[in-house]
Scaffold this active site. Sequence first.
Site, short mmCIF file in Angstrom:
data_model
loop_
_atom_site.label_atom_id
_atom_site.label_comp_id
_atom_site.label_asym_id
_atom_site.label_seq_id
_atom_site.Cartn_x
_atom_site.Cartn_y
_atom_site.Cartn_z
CB CYS A 78 -11.99 -7.86 -0.36
SG CYS A 78 -11.36 -6.25 -0.17
CG HIS A 170 -10.65 -8.67 -4.91
ND1 HIS A 170 -12.20 -8.25 -4.76
CD2 HIS A 170 -10.35 -7.75 -4.17
CE1 HIS A 170 -12.63 -7.30 -4.08
NE2 HIS A 170 -11.24 -6.73 -3.77
CD GLU A 172 -13.38 -11.57 -6.81
OE1 GLU A 172 -13.41 -10.12 -6.53
OE2 GLU A 172 -12.91 -12.25 -5.88
#
Length: 190
Positions: A78, A170, A172
């Site tokens: 990002c 994202h 994660e």
Amino acid sequence: MRIGVLALQGAFIEHQKSLAACGVESMQIRKPEQLEAIQGLIIPGGESTTMGKLMHQFDLFEPIVELGQQGTPIFGTCAGMIMLAREIYGSEQPRLGLMDIEVERNAFGRQVESFEADLEVPALGEDPFKAVFIRAPYIHRVGDPVEILAQYGEKIVLARQGHYLAAAFHPELTEDLRLHRYFLNMIGSY
């Protein structure tokens, strides 16, 4: 192997959790001398203009550029993708300029327009990758050395250039570790 996660702002703790789930040690990076102890670096999401200012304030900007130029793998997600870009559409904000890509900030809209989507990422296998887009950028243009790994419609959202990896989303924030493992495999000793 130890992976550094730039810890000035953004989702750095979530990246550390993903790395731990992969069985890899990580450390938060806030000082230039910490870069000497890592084999790879993740630049997380956050707010790219603030991140650039903080990187300058903490004297990390040039050391990260040097780290990349020396061949250390760097993964930007990002805002991290924006920081890796050579060009930012309509902006002169500070950036590392390590990848031959032009990105457009907030390309999918505001925070309230955040979304999840299943992406086809052949480099990660047949199963779709659930991507979380939050005020996400996308890659507007790629140079010759850049490999496009995934698109959302016509928009490029995942790309690789040698030892650099950039995602508009994202990874994660999901339990799917395939993209983190892909990055770790780029380092070679994972």
